[in-house]
Each structure stands twice: as C-alpha cells, then as structure tokens.
Motif scaffolding. Structure first.
Motif, PDB file in Angstrom:
ATOM      1  N   GLY A  26      18.665  83.633 -11.941  1.00  0.00           N
ATOM      2  CA  GLY A  26      20.082  83.771 -11.616  1.00  0.00           C
ATOM      3  C   GLY A  26      20.442  82.764 -10.543  1.00  0.00           C
ATOM      4  N   ALA A  27      21.074  83.223  -9.496  1.00  0.00           N
ATOM      5  CA  ALA A  27      21.483  82.343  -8.403  1.00  0.00           C
ATOM      6  C   ALA A  27      20.274  81.861  -7.607  1.00  0.00           C
ATOM      7  CB  ALA A  27      22.439  83.081  -7.481  1.00  0.00           C
ATOM      8  N   VAL A  28      20.366  80.627  -7.152  1.00  0.00           N
ATOM      9  CA  VAL A  28      19.370  80.080  -6.230  1.00  0.00           C
ATOM     10  C   VAL A  28      20.122  79.792  -4.937  1.00  0.00           C
ATOM     11  CG1 VAL A  28      17.682  78.275  -5.813  1.00  0.00           C
ATOM     12  CG2 VAL A  28      18.082  79.058  -8.149  1.00  0.00           C
ATOM     13  N   LEU A  29      19.732  80.504  -3.890  1.00  0.00           N
ATOM     14  CA  LEU A  29      20.436  80.389  -2.616  1.00  0.00           C
ATOM     15  C   LEU A  29      20.024  79.134  -1.856  1.00  0.00           C
ATOM     16  CD1 LEU A  29      20.080  84.100  -1.480  1.00  0.00           C
ATOM     17  CD2 LEU A  29      21.929  83.055  -2.785  1.00  0.00           C
ATOM     18  N   ARG A  34      17.680  75.141  -3.889  1.00  0.00           N
ATOM     19  CA  ARG A  34      18.191  74.791  -5.210  1.00  0.00           C
ATOM     20  C   ARG A  34      17.701  73.404  -5.635  1.00  0.00           C
ATOM     21  NH1 ARG A  34      23.114  75.108  -4.013  1.00  0.00           N
ATOM     22  NH2 ARG A  34      23.146  77.367  -4.095  1.00  0.00           N
ATOM     23  N   ASP A  35      17.785  72.425  -4.724  1.00  0.00           N
ATOM     24  CA  ASP A  35      17.339  71.067  -5.035  1.00  0.00           C
ATOM     25  C   ASP A  35      15.849  71.030  -5.359  1.00  0.00           C
ATOM     26  OD1 ASP A  35      19.926  70.178  -4.605  1.00  0.00           O
ATOM     27  OD2 ASP A  35      19.507  69.380  -2.593  1.00  0.00           O
ATOM     28  N   HIS A  36      15.048  71.743  -4.568  1.00  0.00           N
ATOM     29  CA  HIS A  36      13.604  71.784  -4.822  1.00  0.00           C
ATOM     30  C   HIS A  36      13.311  72.442  -6.166  1.00  0.00           C
ATOM     31  CE1 HIS A  36       9.324  72.001  -4.236  1.00  0.00           C
ATOM     32  NE2 HIS A  36       9.368  73.313  -4.427  1.00  0.00           N
ATOM     33  N   CYS A  37      13.963  73.561  -6.424  1.00  0.00           N
ATOM     34  CA  CYS A  37      13.741  74.269  -7.686  1.00  0.00           C
ATOM     35  C   CYS A  37      14.126  73.397  -8.883  1.00  0.00           C
ATOM     36  CB  CYS A  37      14.514  75.587  -7.703  1.00  0.00           C
ATOM     37  SG  CYS A  37      13.771  76.846  -6.647  1.00  0.00           S
ATOM     38  N   LEU A  38      15.255  72.724  -8.800  1.00  0.00           N
ATOM     39  CA  LEU A  38      15.669  71.827  -9.884  1.00  0.00           C
ATOM     40  C   LEU A  38      14.629  70.737 -10.124  1.00  0.00           C
ATOM     41  CD1 LEU A  38      19.499  71.435  -9.222  1.00  0.00           C
ATOM     42  CD2 LEU A  38      18.421  72.496 -11.222  1.00  0.00           C
ATOM     43  N   SER A  39      14.040  70.222  -9.053  1.00  0.00           N
ATOM     44  CA  SER A  39      13.069  69.134  -9.179  1.00  0.00           C
ATOM     45  C   SER A  39      11.778  69.571  -9.872  1.00  0.00           C
ATOM     46  CB  SER A  39      12.753  68.529  -7.815  1.00  0.00           C
ATOM     47  OG  SER A  39      11.916  69.373  -7.055  1.00  0.00           O
ATOM     48  N   ILE A  40      11.492  70.872  -9.879  1.00  0.00           N
ATOM     49  CA  ILE A  40      10.263  71.357 -10.523  1.00  0.00           C
ATOM     50  C   ILE A  40      10.539  72.159 -11.792  1.00  0.00           C
ATOM     51  CG2 ILE A  40       8.913  71.284  -8.397  1.00  0.00           C
ATOM     52  CD1 ILE A  40       9.187  74.355  -8.249  1.00  0.00           C
ATOM     53  N   GLY A  41      11.812  72.214 -12.217  1.00  0.00           N
ATOM     54  CA  GLY A  41      12.123  72.841 -13.501  1.00  0.00           C
ATOM     55  C   GLY A  41      12.659  74.251 -13.454  1.00  0.00           C
ATOM     56  N   ILE A  42      13.102  74.699 -12.291  1.00  0.00           N
ATOM     57  CA  ILE A  42      13.686  76.035 -12.176  1.00  0.00           C
ATOM     58  C   ILE A  42      15.181  75.882 -11.960  1.00  0.00           C
ATOM     59  CG2 ILE A  42      13.769  78.170 -10.838  1.00  0.00           C
ATOM     60  CD1 ILE A  42      10.854  77.668 -10.068  1.00  0.00           C
ATOM     61  N   GLN A  43      15.964  76.447 -12.870  1.00  0.00           N
ATOM     62  CA  GLN A  43      17.421  76.393 -12.754  1.00  0.00           C
ATOM     63  C   GLN A  43      18.008  77.670 -13.340  1.00  0.00           C
ATOM     64  OE1 GLN A  43      17.167  72.825 -14.859  1.00  0.00           O
ATOM     65  NE2 GLN A  43      18.079  73.616 -16.721  1.00  0.00           N
ATOM     66  N   LEU A  70       5.471  77.700  -7.472  1.00  0.00           N
ATOM     67  CA  LEU A  70       6.520  77.709  -6.463  1.00  0.00           C
ATOM     68  C   LEU A  70       6.030  78.431  -5.220  1.00  0.00           C
ATOM     69  CD1 LEU A  70       9.520  77.067  -5.802  1.00  0.00           C
ATOM     70  CD2 LEU A  70      10.083  79.322  -6.721  1.00  0.00           C
ATOM     71  N   ASP A  71       6.168  77.790  -4.081  1.00  0.00           N
ATOM     72  CA  ASP A  71       5.801  78.377  -2.796  1.00  0.00           C
ATOM     73  C   ASP A  71       6.604  79.664  -2.589  1.00  0.00           C
ATOM     74  OD1 ASP A  71       6.208  78.739   0.260  1.00  0.00           O
ATOM     75  OD2 ASP A  71       4.572  77.283   0.101  1.00  0.00           O
ATOM     76  N   ARG A  72       5.977  80.689  -2.053  1.00  0.00           N
ATOM     77  CA  ARG A  72       6.636  81.982  -1.861  1.00  0.00           C
ATOM     78  C   ARG A  72       7.845  81.897  -0.933  1.00  0.00           C
ATOM     79  NH1 ARG A  72       4.069  86.463  -3.775  1.00  0.00           N
ATOM     80  NH2 ARG A  72       4.853  87.812  -2.144  1.00  0.00           N
ATOM     81  N   VAL A  73       7.853  80.943  -0.003  1.00  0.00           N
ATOM     82  CA  VAL A  73       9.007  80.782   0.882  1.00  0.00           C
ATOM     83  C   VAL A  73      10.242  80.454   0.050  1.00  0.00           C
ATOM     84  CG1 VAL A  73       9.992  79.380   2.726  1.00  0.00           C
ATOM     85  CG2 VAL A  73       7.611  80.115   2.860  1.00  0.00           C
ATOM     86  N   TYR A  74      10.105  79.558  -0.926  1.00  0.00           N
ATOM     87  CA  TYR A  74      11.213  79.226  -1.815  1.00  0.00           C
ATOM     88  C   TYR A  74      11.526  80.384  -2.760  1.00  0.00           C
ATOM     89  CZ  TYR A  74      10.936  74.326  -0.394  1.00  0.00           C
ATOM     90  OH  TYR A  74      10.952  73.158   0.316  1.00  0.00           O
ATOM     91  N   ALA A  75      10.489  81.030  -3.279  1.00  0.00           N
ATOM     92  CA  ALA A  75      10.667  82.111  -4.251  1.00  0.00           C
ATOM     93  C   ALA A  75      11.527  83.248  -3.703  1.00  0.00           C
ATOM     94  CB  ALA A  75       9.304  82.648  -4.689  1.00  0.00           C
ATOM     95  N   ALA A  76      11.504  83.439  -2.404  1.00  0.00           N
ATOM     96  CA  ALA A  76      12.289  84.511  -1.793  1.00  0.00           C
ATOM     97  C   ALA A  76      13.791  84.309  -1.980  1.00  0.00           C
ATOM     98  CB  ALA A  76      11.968  84.609  -0.301  1.00  0.00           C
ATOM     99  N   PHE A  77      14.210  83.074  -2.237  1.00  0.00           N
ATOM    100  CA  PHE A  77      15.643  82.765  -2.352  1.00  0.00           C
ATOM    101  C   PHE A  77      16.101  82.470  -3.771  1.00  0.00           C
ATOM    102  CE2 PHE A  77      14.250  81.696   1.954  1.00  0.00           C
ATOM    103  CZ  PHE A  77      15.067  82.563   2.667  1.00  0.00           C
ATOM    104  N   VAL A  78      15.273  82.869  -4.741  1.00  0.00           N
ATOM    105  CA  VAL A  78      15.604  82.699  -6.160  1.00  0.00           C
ATOM    106  C   VAL A  78      15.840  84.085  -6.750  1.00  0.00           C
ATOM    107  CG1 VAL A  78      14.848  81.838  -8.394  1.00  0.00           C
ATOM    108  CG2 VAL A  78      14.225  80.595  -6.297  1.00  0.00           C
ATOM    109  N   GLU A  79      17.057  84.353  -7.171  1.00  0.00           N
ATOM    110  CA  GLU A  79      17.414  85.637  -7.772  1.00  0.00           C
ATOM    111  C   GLU A  79      16.989  85.628  -9.246  1.00  0.00           C
ATOM    112  OE1 GLU A  79      21.594  86.726  -9.018  1.00  0.00           O
ATOM    113  OE2 GLU A  79      21.390  87.771  -7.115  1.00  0.00           O
ATOM    114  N   VAL A  80      16.392  86.717  -9.695  1.00  0.00           N
ATOM    115  CA  VAL A  80      15.983  86.836 -11.095  1.00  0.00           C
ATOM    116  C   VAL A  80      16.427  88.177 -11.675  1.00  0.00           C
ATOM    117  CG1 VAL A  80      14.001  85.284 -10.910  1.00  0.00           C
ATOM    118  CG2 VAL A  80      13.683  87.735 -10.495  1.00  0.00           C
ATOM    119  N   GLN A  81      16.548  88.187 -12.992  1.00  0.00           N
ATOM    120  CA  GLN A  81      16.907  89.396 -13.729  1.00  0.00           C
ATOM    121  C   GLN A  81      15.768  89.677 -14.719  1.00  0.00           C
ATOM    122  OE1 GLN A  81      20.227  90.601 -13.267  1.00  0.00           O
ATOM    123  NE2 GLN A  81      19.634  92.464 -14.280  1.00  0.00           N
TER     124      GLN A  81
END
Length: 84
Positions: A26-29, A34-43, A70-81
């Motif tokens: 879902g949303a990436v805070l 967001r930029d890091h996630c996009l660079s590794i294929g998460i959107q 994905l590092d857990r620090v980043y994972a904390a700010f990625v919303e999933v359903q």
C-alpha cells in the motif's frame, strides 16, 4: 495466473508479516523510504510473499519471481494488506 484479493483488515507494516504470508504493498511513508523501495522493486500494488524474517531484514519474493531483501528499518514504513 492467480488473482489477488485483499482481505478486509486494517493495513499493517511490512515489518509485521510472517514467513509465507502474501501481501500487497500500500502506501510507502516518507520520500527517502519510497525512493529506496522503488530502487529495489517495491512499489504500491506489488504483490509479494515473505520468505524469511531476520533481526536485520525481511526477504521477499514478488509474484513475478524477483527476490528482494529490505532492511527492517525501511520495512517499518511500508504499509501492506494481506491477501488470500
């Protein structure tokens, strides 16, 4: 191809998923996350399954077969359903 149907639950963080669980992003805070996630294929909208959770990272496999760590620090700010 399998279709993904979201479960009507409160969205939660990628850091909270369990091994084997399939989720849609879902949303990436925050822009930096967001930029890091996009660079590794998460959107937003990408469907993934958790393969491994460690104290440092979450290892994921997208439905198209791409593997992501994905590092857990980043994972904390990625919303999933969760999906069924």
């Amino acid at each position: 191809m399998l279709t993904a149907t979201p479960v009507l639950e409160t969205p939660r963080s990628l850091i909270d998923i369990h091994v084997g669980e399939r989720v849609a992003v879902g949303a990436v805070l925050f822009d930096v996350v967001r930029d890091h996630c996009l660079s590794i294929g998460i959107q937003t909208g990408v469907v993934m399954r958790c393969e491994c959770c460690t104290s440092r990272s979450v290892r994921l496999r997208r439905d198209d077969g791409m593997q992501i760590e994905l590092d857990r620090v980043y994972a904390a700010f990625v919303e999933v359903q969760p999906l069924h």
